[in-house]
Design a protein around this motif. Structure first.
Motif, mmCIF file in Angstrom:
data_model
loop_
_atom_site.group_PDB
_atom_site.id
_atom_site.type_symbol
_atom_site.label_atom_id
_atom_site.label_comp_id
_atom_site.label_asym_id
_atom_site.label_seq_id
_atom_site.Cartn_x
_atom_site.Cartn_y
_atom_site.Cartn_z
ATOM 1 N N PRO A 84 69.184 63.735 25.383
ATOM 2 C CA PRO A 84 68.700 64.598 26.468
ATOM 3 C C PRO A 84 69.233 64.193 27.849
ATOM 4 C CG PRO A 84 66.912 64.071 24.963
ATOM 5 C CD PRO A 84 68.078 63.228 24.542
ATOM 6 N N MET A 85 69.594 62.894 28.007
ATOM 7 C CA MET A 85 70.117 62.453 29.302
ATOM 8 C C MET A 85 71.416 63.177 29.648
ATOM 9 S SD MET A 85 69.754 60.643 32.005
ATOM 10 C CE MET A 85 68.490 59.418 31.655
ATOM 11 N N LEU A 86 72.281 63.396 28.658
ATOM 12 C CA LEU A 86 73.515 64.135 28.912
ATOM 13 C C LEU A 86 73.213 65.568 29.328
ATOM 14 C CD1 LEU A 86 76.604 64.313 28.860
ATOM 15 C CD2 LEU A 86 76.461 64.944 26.451
ATOM 16 N N ILE A 87 72.231 66.179 28.684
ATOM 17 C CA ILE A 87 71.837 67.544 29.038
ATOM 18 C C ILE A 87 71.350 67.603 30.481
ATOM 19 C CG2 ILE A 87 70.364 69.489 28.415
ATOM 20 C CD1 ILE A 87 72.337 68.763 26.241
ATOM 21 N N VAL A 88 70.567 66.588 30.871
ATOM 22 C CA VAL A 88 70.047 66.529 32.245
ATOM 23 C C VAL A 88 71.196 66.401 33.242
ATOM 24 C CG1 VAL A 88 68.724 65.107 33.869
ATOM 25 C CG2 VAL A 88 67.793 65.623 31.609
ATOM 26 N N LEU A 99 76.036 71.663 21.172
ATOM 27 C CA LEU A 99 76.050 70.248 20.828
ATOM 28 C C LEU A 99 74.730 69.815 20.204
ATOM 29 C CD1 LEU A 99 77.805 68.751 23.991
ATOM 30 C CD2 LEU A 99 78.833 69.447 21.820
ATOM 31 N N PRO A 100 74.784 69.164 19.041
ATOM 32 C CA PRO A 100 73.550 68.630 18.435
ATOM 33 C C PRO A 100 73.030 67.460 19.263
ATOM 34 C CG PRO A 100 75.485 67.913 17.199
ATOM 35 C CD PRO A 100 75.974 68.900 18.214
ATOM 36 N N ALA A 101 71.710 67.429 19.451
ATOM 37 C CA ALA A 101 71.122 66.424 20.335
ATOM 38 C C ALA A 101 69.952 65.731 19.653
ATOM 39 C CB ALA A 101 70.662 67.074 21.633
ATOM 40 N N GLU A 121 74.446 58.800 14.718
ATOM 41 C CA GLU A 121 73.246 58.713 13.895
ATOM 42 C C GLU A 121 73.468 59.528 12.625
ATOM 43 O OE1 GLU A 121 69.157 60.476 14.943
ATOM 44 O OE2 GLU A 121 69.050 58.416 15.716
ATOM 45 N N GLY A 122 73.268 58.888 11.470
ATOM 46 C CA GLY A 122 73.489 59.591 10.215
ATOM 47 C C GLY A 122 74.938 60.006 10.007
ATOM 48 N N GLY A 123 75.846 59.245 10.588
ATOM 49 C CA GLY A 123 77.256 59.533 10.398
ATOM 50 C C GLY A 123 77.829 60.610 11.301
ATOM 51 N N ARG A 124 77.071 61.128 12.264
ATOM 52 C CA ARG A 124 77.625 62.135 13.178
ATOM 53 C C ARG A 124 77.228 61.826 14.614
ATOM 54 N NH1 ARG A 124 74.292 67.774 13.095
ATOM 55 N NH2 ARG A 124 72.186 66.901 13.247
ATOM 56 N N ARG A 125 78.077 62.293 15.498
ATOM 57 C CA ARG A 125 77.882 62.046 16.929
ATOM 58 C C ARG A 125 76.860 63.026 17.500
ATOM 59 N NH1 ARG A 125 78.900 57.984 20.321
ATOM 60 N NH2 ARG A 125 80.895 57.671 19.213
ATOM 61 N N LEU A 126 75.844 62.472 18.170
ATOM 62 C CA LEU A 126 74.810 63.280 18.797
ATOM 63 C C LEU A 126 74.779 63.002 20.296
ATOM 64 C CD1 LEU A 126 71.840 62.700 16.300
ATOM 65 C CD2 LEU A 126 73.440 64.614 16.316
ATOM 66 N N GLY A 180 67.230 55.280 26.146
ATOM 67 C CA GLY A 180 67.614 54.619 27.383
ATOM 68 C C GLY A 180 68.382 55.598 28.255
ATOM 69 N N VAL A 181 69.489 55.113 28.832
ATOM 70 C CA VAL A 181 70.326 55.994 29.650
ATOM 71 C C VAL A 181 71.616 56.355 28.919
ATOM 72 C CG1 VAL A 181 69.396 55.158 31.830
ATOM 73 C CG2 VAL A 181 71.370 53.994 30.816
ATOM 74 N N ARG A 182 71.623 56.157 27.597
ATOM 75 C CA ARG A 182 72.814 56.501 26.809
ATOM 76 C C ARG A 182 72.995 58.015 26.774
ATOM 77 N NH1 ARG A 182 72.782 53.399 21.152
ATOM 78 N NH2 ARG A 182 74.854 54.379 21.112
ATOM 79 N N LEU A 183 74.263 58.436 26.743
ATOM 80 C CA LEU A 183 74.578 59.860 26.730
ATOM 81 C C LEU A 183 74.853 60.372 25.331
ATOM 82 C CD1 LEU A 183 76.918 60.056 29.867
ATOM 83 C CD2 LEU A 183 74.424 60.266 29.743
ATOM 84 N N THR A 184 75.456 59.543 24.487
ATOM 85 C CA THR A 184 75.736 59.918 23.100
ATOM 86 C C THR A 184 75.471 58.721 22.202
ATOM 87 O OG1 THR A 184 78.083 59.258 23.129
ATOM 88 C CG2 THR A 184 77.558 61.506 23.861
#
Length: 334
Positions: free
Chosen positions: A194-198, A171-173, A186-191, A179-183
């Protein structure tokens, strides 16, 4: 021990309400809790556990109360070890202190889910296959040796679980926390952030720890209700404990040895119990082994308190000794 459906519903409802309050507080204002705030919450949760045990004593007797307290202390000690791994993960991924509460809360919720699943499976297996105590006991003895030999760990020793490595690779990150956002897009693609990785790392860690903790507590009580409540109370206040004794965790240098001895004791207790009620055909002709004793709960509780007490005191003494040596310019021996 008979537990009515109403007691189950009320117990789970109250526990869920406490969790919802915790989620609401953290969700409304992510922050680093003060020492006073952490102490108040921790005292509340420990007090509730003690009162619950007294309630079990009053309703069902000292035997079941002892089983609850033994299970609670064991799960609490294993949760502290889990907390140390959480600390390594937070450090490894440089989670901002203000967002660590959210990550910890999600990690604790995942731990509750995984342990609930394993409790249900464990209770079903035990009810139908008594010989599983042999497997639980041998597994805990093996785990005890492995845990005791681990020694102290630092950030460089942390090995990401397989699931985490897959997520990081696939997954590109983003490079920083949002903040506490998971995804985010940005630039037309879903990223992913690091919070999701944690959170994946915390979840994978919770799953691994559930394999150890559930067999351990079933070695102290066979009552699913007590197993569940001991786990719930062990995980309550863990978030506050993280901020309260984050520095102290690094001073518990003998924690792994203590947990190894604790798990080994429970593993041997499980094997003895299995032998005491043996039905396996190739062991003693399928008959109970007469010389195998049943370890009483008062002895289990005394052993648990003694092991944890000695581990903590020895760790703090060693830390003070090393601190004095460092102050004198002497390098501590490894």
């Amino acid at each position: 021990m008979h537990v009515s459906l109403l007691v189950w519903i009320v117990s789970l409802g109250l526990s869920g309400a406490l969790l919802v309050v915790d989620v609401a507080v953290v969700g409304r204002r992510p922050h680093v809790p003060s020492t006073g705030e952490s102490l108040r919450h921790l005292a509340l949760y420990i007090g509730l556990a003690v009162l619950f045990g007294l309630g079990v004593w009053g309703v069902s007797g000292a035997q079941y109360a002892g089983e609850f307290y033994a299970g609670w202390l064991t799960e609490y000690s294993l949760s502290v070890d889990n907390l140390f791994i959480f600390l390594l993960i937070m450090t490894k991924f440089a989670v901002p202190r203000a967002y660590q509460q959210t990550a910890l809360l999600v990690g604790i919720i995942l731990a509750l889910v995984f342990r609930g699943i394993f409790i249900g499976l464990g209770a079903a297996v035990i009810a139908n296959f008594g010989w599983v105590f042999y497997l639980f006991g041998l597994f805990l003895v093996w785990t005890a040796v492995k845990v005791a030999r681990e020694g102290e760990a630092d950030e460089e020793d942390y090995t990401p679980p397989l699931l985490l490595r897959i997520v990081q690779k696939r997954l590109p990150a983003t490079d920083d926390y949002r903040g506490v956002r998971l995804t985010l897009v940005e630039g037309g693609r879903r990223l992913v952030t690091p919070m999701l990785i944690v959170l994946v790392a915390l979840g994978a860690t919770d799953l691994l720890f559930a394999f150890d903790s559930i067999p351990a507590i079933f070695g102290l009580t066979r009552e699913p209700y007590l197993v569940l409540m001991a786990n719930l109370f062990a995980l309550m206040g863990l978030r506050q404990l993280y901020f309260l004794i984050g520095g102290l965790l690094t001073r518990l240098v003998y924690l792994n040895i203590g947990l190894g001895v604790l798990l080994g004791f429970i593993g041997v207790k499980l094997v003895l119990h299995a032998m005491h009620e043996n039905e396996v055909p190739f062991i003693n002709g399928g008959q109970p082994v007469g010389w195998a004793p049943e370890v009483p709960i008062w002895l289990s509780l005394s052993a648990i308190v003694g092991i944890l007490g000695v581990t903590t005191l020895a760790s703090l003494a060693a830390s003070r000794r090393d601190a004095r040596r460092e102050a004198k310019g002497v390098v501590p021996s490894v």
